[in-house]
Scaffold this motif. Structure first.
Motif, PDB file in Angstrom:
ATOM      1  N   THR A 160      69.156  77.007  85.119  1.00  0.00           N
ATOM      2  CA  THR A 160      67.729  76.302  85.107  1.00  0.00           C
ATOM      3  C   THR A 160      66.818  77.563  84.785  1.00  0.00           C
ATOM      4  N   ALA A 197      66.668  78.258  81.140  1.00  0.00           N
ATOM      5  CA  ALA A 197      66.141  76.979  80.470  1.00  0.00           C
ATOM      6  C   ALA A 197      64.690  76.914  80.618  1.00  0.00           C
ATOM      7  N   THR A 198      64.105  76.916  81.709  1.00  0.00           N
ATOM      8  CA  THR A 198      62.722  76.781  81.879  1.00  0.00           C
ATOM      9  C   THR A 198      62.071  77.804  81.528  1.00  0.00           C
ATOM     10  N   ALA A 224      61.813  77.577  77.526  1.00  0.00           N
ATOM     11  CA  ALA A 224      60.995  76.343  76.928  1.00  0.00           C
ATOM     12  C   ALA A 224      59.893  76.546  77.264  1.00  0.00           C
ATOM     13  N   ALA A 248      62.454  71.503  83.881  1.00  0.00           N
ATOM     14  CA  ALA A 248      63.106  71.530  82.552  1.00  0.00           C
ATOM     15  C   ALA A 248      62.676  70.102  81.799  1.00  0.00           C
ATOM     16  N   GLN A 249      62.844  69.167  82.427  1.00  0.00           N
ATOM     17  CA  GLN A 249      62.757  67.680  81.959  1.00  0.00           C
ATOM     18  C   GLN A 249      61.117  67.682  81.329  1.00  0.00           C
ATOM     19  N   VAL A 293      63.352  69.982  77.654  1.00  0.00           N
ATOM     20  CA  VAL A 293      64.810  70.415  77.749  1.00  0.00           C
ATOM     21  C   VAL A 293      65.622  69.407  77.569  1.00  0.00           C
TER      22      VAL A 293
END
Lengths: 192, 192, 192
Positions: free
Chosen positions: B55, B58-59, B62, B142-143, B147
């Motif tokens: 996570t 990913a974050t 992004a 992330a959402q 992502v």
């Protein structure tokens, strides 16, 4: 991403071979900033059975002329601790971590068949018999081969590890953004 | 792969700069369909110590403008389960799996030093002290950062996980072929 | 790396379309030797829960036309052992390894929830129910699809594994340098 329509319609008749090659090189660079010579490893695991692949891949690649960086994070930080440091941490939790997970490459456990340290001793003995250097030697070799070794600042804080706990000759601490920027350009990126 | 001899011998004198650039862009694209902006993570591990790197990478990527997708498979599916679901599965085996491996990011164990849940509590407490967000918050972040989060259909079936067991806002389920097609184009692909 | 100033200033007016395309192809090749069709997996883990992703990714990619190689190393070597070999190794240490970590894909353990072999039996039974082939079948399928399967010579020596212990149809043993050279050209490289 590449704006091919940018320059308009000057005839190539007007370009020299050198200008043409420069244009193509620029377009390739823009399209893919990747350098086939770069490898970046994320050393997440601190166990002997992950430390070996990490250091063997790093030294083999560097000996073959690649530019290698290792980003040490989470459990992967503990093998960077000096052997003489039996205990790291600044509170009962981080001290507990180090007590249960003895730091330094010399004392790395196995992720399976550890058997209270008998597994790693056996592996080291087998390695010696077959001329495979132990990870602490491979880490020194990596440093001699200019492998960049970046400890992750955030997980150092989390684990209560201080710069003076770690072996000499490491590079600056780094963060996820630095590791990502390098992986984006790397021909090989592995999470180990 | 690239058939350079295709077009014959019309003189470049006849090409405009724009035509030339289009030809080069097409050849680069054919040769390497890779997009330097794509990252694909395979989230195989469901433990807290793997969920954090997944996570965080990913974050961070992004937030830096990369287009990120995470393919959740095998143990990696369990952190996607809603916290209120104590038990998932549709037979004694899949129910047993969930009973012994409590689902949801909030209850993720550690792959080592778990100590019946004391390890993860300590890690969460250390993270809080150092301003590191817990994985369930990083997943929400992330959402928000778009992502893509793909649960693996095949291992969902295997583990007895249903779509309604999982948190909201996930993308369509996907298979290995989808993950592979995306990794083929990605500048960074990691198996975590 | 690319020496764009090499050729001087002959006018492109003098180049045919074919010469121009050849020059661009050569420059792309020099800049990035990567082939979008190659995948290289390092199969480090020998447990059922890693063997499945390795073999599923390999067979799916190969079925889709990719050129796949798997480099089996460390624990990843044990699933390559023939099922009928209950014991491998040439001294008390390597024999002990095999005794505690029963070789062959058919007897691979789970990295978590193994429960003395009950975990893997459950997983296999769930897989059968959902039409997912067991890893030993996926390995055969991989061989039929021309997936290259390279056992790592160095860790074979370390683990006391001999060529005749391993299943038929594997490729030549290889070393880290071979794996690295292939990953450098691969669109997808994963450490599993």
């Amino acid at each position: 991403m590449t704006d091919t329509a940018a320059v308009g319609d000057a005839l190539t008749a007007g370009m020299s071979r050198q200008e043409l090659e420069e244009m193509v090189a620029r377009m390739i660079e823009e399209r893919d900033p990747r350098d086939p010579n770069l490898m970046t490893l994320i050393a997440w695991g601190g166990d002997l059975d992950r430390l070996w692949p990490t250091t063997i891949l790093a030294t083999t690649a560097a000996a073959g002329g690649m530019d290698v960086a290792i980003f040490f994070t989470f459990w992967g930080l503990f093998p960077l601790v000096k052997e003489e440091k039996r205990l790291t941490g600044d509170n009962w939790m981080t001290k507990g971590l180090a007590a249960m997970n003895r730091p330094s490459a010399q004392h790395a456990a196995l992720s399976k068949l550890n058997m209270g340290g008998m597994g790693p001793s056996m592996m080291r003995s087998l390695a010696k018999k077959h001329g495979v250097a132990p990870p602490e030697e491979l880490m020194e070799m990596a440093q001699d081969l200019d492998v960049k070794m970046w400890p992750c600042q955030m997980t150092m804080d989390l684990m209560g590890l201080k710069r003076e706990d770690l072996i000499d000759g490491l590079d600056e601490t780094a963060g996820a953004a630095t590791a990502l920027a390098r992986m984006q350009k790397s021909a090989i990126s592995l999470f180990i």
